[in-house]
Scaffold this motif. Structure first.
Motif, PDB file in Angstrom:
ATOM      1  N   ALA A 168       0.820  -1.216   0.000  1.00  0.00           N
ATOM      2  CA  ALA A 168       0.000   0.000   0.000  1.00  0.00           C
ATOM      3  C   ALA A 168       0.853   1.265   0.000  1.00  0.00           C
ATOM      4  CB  ALA A 168      -0.935  -0.001   1.208  1.00  0.00           C
ATOM      5  N   ARG A 169       2.016   1.197   0.613  1.00  0.00           N
ATOM      6  CA  ARG A 169       2.883   2.376   0.706  1.00  0.00           C
ATOM      7  C   ARG A 169       4.019   2.360  -0.324  1.00  0.00           C
ATOM      8  NH1 ARG A 169       2.717   5.654   5.355  1.00  0.00           N
ATOM      9  NH2 ARG A 169       1.013   5.065   6.712  1.00  0.00           N
ATOM     10  N   ARG A 170       4.040   1.319  -1.126  1.00  0.00           N
ATOM     11  CA  ARG A 170       5.102   1.144  -2.127  1.00  0.00           C
ATOM     12  C   ARG A 170       6.484   1.208  -1.488  1.00  0.00           C
ATOM     13  NH1 ARG A 170       2.051   4.682  -6.583  1.00  0.00           N
ATOM     14  NH2 ARG A 170       0.484   3.138  -7.078  1.00  0.00           N
ATOM     15  N   LEU A 171       6.603   0.451  -0.395  1.00  0.00           N
ATOM     16  CA  LEU A 171       7.876   0.315   0.302  1.00  0.00           C
ATOM     17  C   LEU A 171       8.354  -1.118   0.151  1.00  0.00           C
ATOM     18  CD1 LEU A 171       6.907   2.050   3.674  1.00  0.00           C
ATOM     19  CD2 LEU A 171       8.419   3.002   1.926  1.00  0.00           C
ATOM     20  N   ALA A 172       9.627  -1.327   0.404  1.00  0.00           N
ATOM     21  CA  ALA A 172      10.142  -2.694   0.414  1.00  0.00           C
ATOM     22  C   ALA A 172       9.690  -3.361   1.716  1.00  0.00           C
ATOM     23  CB  ALA A 172      11.667  -2.677   0.321  1.00  0.00           C
ATOM     24  N   GLU A 173       9.236  -4.593   1.621  1.00  0.00           N
ATOM     25  CA  GLU A 173       8.757  -5.297   2.813  1.00  0.00           C
ATOM     26  C   GLU A 173       9.821  -5.367   3.913  1.00  0.00           C
ATOM     27  OE1 GLU A 173       6.546  -9.467   4.016  1.00  0.00           O
ATOM     28  OE2 GLU A 173       6.533  -8.841   1.919  1.00  0.00           O
ATOM     29  N   PRO A 174      11.108  -5.612   3.570  1.00  0.00           N
ATOM     30  CA  PRO A 174      12.126  -5.615   4.633  1.00  0.00           C
ATOM     31  C   PRO A 174      12.242  -4.278   5.367  1.00  0.00           C
ATOM     32  CG  PRO A 174      12.993  -6.679   2.669  1.00  0.00           C
ATOM     33  CD  PRO A 174      11.674  -6.073   2.294  1.00  0.00           C
ATOM     34  N   GLU A 175      11.906  -3.177   4.689  1.00  0.00           N
ATOM     35  CA  GLU A 175      11.923  -1.854   5.330  1.00  0.00           C
ATOM     36  C   GLU A 175      10.845  -1.777   6.416  1.00  0.00           C
ATOM     37  OE1 GLU A 175      12.157   2.594   3.452  1.00  0.00           O
ATOM     38  OE2 GLU A 175      11.735   0.955   2.062  1.00  0.00           O
ATOM     39  N   VAL A 176       9.657  -2.272   6.089  1.00  0.00           N
ATOM     40  CA  VAL A 176       8.560  -2.280   7.054  1.00  0.00           C
ATOM     41  C   VAL A 176       8.880  -3.236   8.197  1.00  0.00           C
ATOM     42  CG1 VAL A 176       6.093  -2.776   7.378  1.00  0.00           C
ATOM     43  CG2 VAL A 176       6.870  -1.657   5.278  1.00  0.00           C
ATOM     44  N   GLU A 177       9.438  -4.390   7.884  1.00  0.00           N
ATOM     45  CA  GLU A 177       9.799  -5.355   8.925  1.00  0.00           C
ATOM     46  C   GLU A 177      10.874  -4.787   9.851  1.00  0.00           C
ATOM     47  OE1 GLU A 177      10.865  -8.802   6.636  1.00  0.00           O
ATOM     48  OE2 GLU A 177       8.762  -9.414   6.381  1.00  0.00           O
ATOM     49  N   ALA A 178      11.821  -4.060   9.297  1.00  0.00           N
ATOM     50  CA  ALA A 178      12.879  -3.450  10.122  1.00  0.00           C
ATOM     51  C   ALA A 178      12.268  -2.440  11.093  1.00  0.00           C
ATOM     52  CB  ALA A 178      13.926  -2.784   9.236  1.00  0.00           C
ATOM     53  N   LEU A 179      11.290  -1.677  10.628  1.00  0.00           N
ATOM     54  CA  LEU A 179      10.605  -0.722  11.502  1.00  0.00           C
ATOM     55  C   LEU A 179       9.906  -1.456  12.648  1.00  0.00           C
ATOM     56  CD1 LEU A 179       9.619   2.202  12.101  1.00  0.00           C
ATOM     57  CD2 LEU A 179       7.641   1.678  10.661  1.00  0.00           C
ATOM     58  N   ILE A 180       9.230  -2.548  12.326  1.00  0.00           N
ATOM     59  CA  ILE A 180       8.540  -3.342  13.351  1.00  0.00           C
ATOM     60  C   ILE A 180       9.543  -3.835  14.388  1.00  0.00           C
ATOM     61  CG2 ILE A 180       7.278  -5.489  13.794  1.00  0.00           C
ATOM     62  CD1 ILE A 180       6.062  -5.104  10.912  1.00  0.00           C
ATOM     63  N   HIS A 181      10.647  -4.404  13.936  1.00  0.00           N
ATOM     64  CA  HIS A 181      11.654  -4.936  14.865  1.00  0.00           C
ATOM     65  C   HIS A 181      12.239  -3.818  15.725  1.00  0.00           C
ATOM     66  CE1 HIS A 181      11.398  -8.933  13.306  1.00  0.00           C
ATOM     67  NE2 HIS A 181      11.816  -8.593  12.104  1.00  0.00           N
ATOM     68  N   ARG A 182      12.439  -2.652  15.134  1.00  0.00           N
ATOM     69  CA  ARG A 182      13.020  -1.524  15.865  1.00  0.00           C
ATOM     70  C   ARG A 182      12.067  -1.022  16.955  1.00  0.00           C
ATOM     71  NH1 ARG A 182      13.959   1.681  11.788  1.00  0.00           N
ATOM     72  NH2 ARG A 182      12.335   3.223  12.149  1.00  0.00           N
ATOM     73  N   MET A 183      10.767  -1.061  16.685  1.00  0.00           N
ATOM     74  CA  MET A 183       9.795  -0.517  17.632  1.00  0.00           C
ATOM     75  C   MET A 183       9.248  -1.554  18.623  1.00  0.00           C
ATOM     76  SD  MET A 183       7.897   2.446  15.545  1.00  0.00           S
ATOM     77  CE  MET A 183       7.318   3.092  17.087  1.00  0.00           C
ATOM     78  N   ALA A 184       9.568  -2.811  18.416  1.00  0.00           N
ATOM     79  CA  ALA A 184       9.073  -3.861  19.313  1.00  0.00           C
ATOM     80  C   ALA A 184       9.816  -3.812  20.643  1.00  0.00           C
ATOM     81  CB  ALA A 184       9.239  -5.229  18.660  1.00  0.00           C
ATOM     82  N   PHE A 185       9.116  -4.156  21.691  1.00  0.00           N
ATOM     83  CA  PHE A 185       9.716  -4.173  23.027  1.00  0.00           C
ATOM     84  C   PHE A 185       9.134  -5.322  23.833  1.00  0.00           C
ATOM     85  CE2 PHE A 185       5.831  -1.836  23.405  1.00  0.00           C
ATOM     86  CZ  PHE A 185       5.332  -2.150  24.657  1.00  0.00           C
ATOM     87  N   ALA A 186       9.880  -5.760  24.834  1.00  0.00           N
ATOM     88  CA  ALA A 186       9.415  -6.810  25.737  1.00  0.00           C
ATOM     89  C   ALA A 186       8.887  -6.124  26.992  1.00  0.00           C
ATOM     90  CB  ALA A 186      10.549  -7.768  26.073  1.00  0.00           C
ATOM     91  N   PRO A 187       7.570  -6.182  27.245  1.00  0.00           N
ATOM     92  CA  PRO A 187       7.010  -5.437  28.371  1.00  0.00           C
ATOM     93  C   PRO A 187       7.550  -5.875  29.728  1.00  0.00           C
ATOM     94  CG  PRO A 187       5.365  -6.901  27.425  1.00  0.00           C
ATOM     95  CD  PRO A 187       6.563  -6.940  26.533  1.00  0.00           C
ATOM     96  N   GLY A 188       7.982  -7.092  29.828  1.00  0.00           N
ATOM     97  CA  GLY A 188       8.529  -7.586  31.096  1.00  0.00           C
ATOM     98  C   GLY A 188      10.038  -7.679  31.083  1.00  0.00           C
TER      99      GLY A 188
END
Length: 188
Positions: A142-162
């Motif tokens: 939908a954003r005409r981005l590379a999928e690895p770019e979106v996945e990298a953003l997800i990994h960068r913003m993910a956190f372990a709440p505990g």
């Protein structure tokens, strides 16, 4: 009459201490220890306009955004709560079928359960890293981005709440969508 006046004085004093005094003390402690959370964990634009809260889910339905968990209360924080429907309810089954179809899930590519089931309060602002990765292909297209770019953003913003005690990592849907918007305007 004297007893009535004494009762009124005691009532007024009790309300002043228990209502005003206690509420003021709790507010002051919250402001002193964690002012951002005490004020609702609000996310604002540079001009001060409030976008939302880190603690309350918001609906997103456009393909260019990550979608949150479904909400039994239509994302209305004034009415937080579950649907109180039985797991065998035809309404819940129909809603789950619609959601599975919207994601395009198949038996070969099953939808993470949390994306089809509402949380207990219906306002959970987080999804698992796995649920976000499940949506990466749709968003990249939908954003005409590379999928690895979106996945990298997800990994960068993910956190372990505990912290190290929690194996599963989460992402805040609103913050993730704001970060996506910050990557550039999607081409239409």
């Amino acid at each position: 009459m004297e007893a009535l006046l004494a009762s009124v004085r005691i009532t007024v004093a009790t309300m002043a201490i228990c209502v005003a005094g206690y509420a003021t003390a709790v507010w002051a402690v919250g402001q002193a220890i964690t002012p951002a959370t005490a004020d609702g964990s609000l996310i604002t634009r540079p001009d001060g306009t409030i976008i939302g809260s880190r603690l309350i889910a918001q609906p997103f339905s456009q393909p260019k955004y990550f979608w949150p968990r479904p909400s039994a209360v239509d994302y209305n924080a004034a009415g937080a709560g579950g649907s109180n429907k039985s797991p065998t309810s035809p309404d819940l089954t129909d809603r789950a079928r619609e959601i599975v179809a919207a994601y395009g899930a198949t038996p070969e590519n099953p939808l993470p359960a949390e994306l089809a089931a509402a949380s207990g309060a219906g306002l959970d602002p987080h999804i698992s890293e796995r649920a976000a990765l499940y949506q990466a292909a749709r968003i990249a297209e939908a954003r005409r981005l590379a999928e690895p770019e979106v996945e990298a953003l997800i990994h960068r913003m993910a956190f372990a709440p505990g912290g190290f005690l929690t194996a599963d990592r989460l992402v805040n849907v609103l913050e993730l969508n704001l970060a996506l918007d910050g990557m550039g305007t999607p081409q239409q």
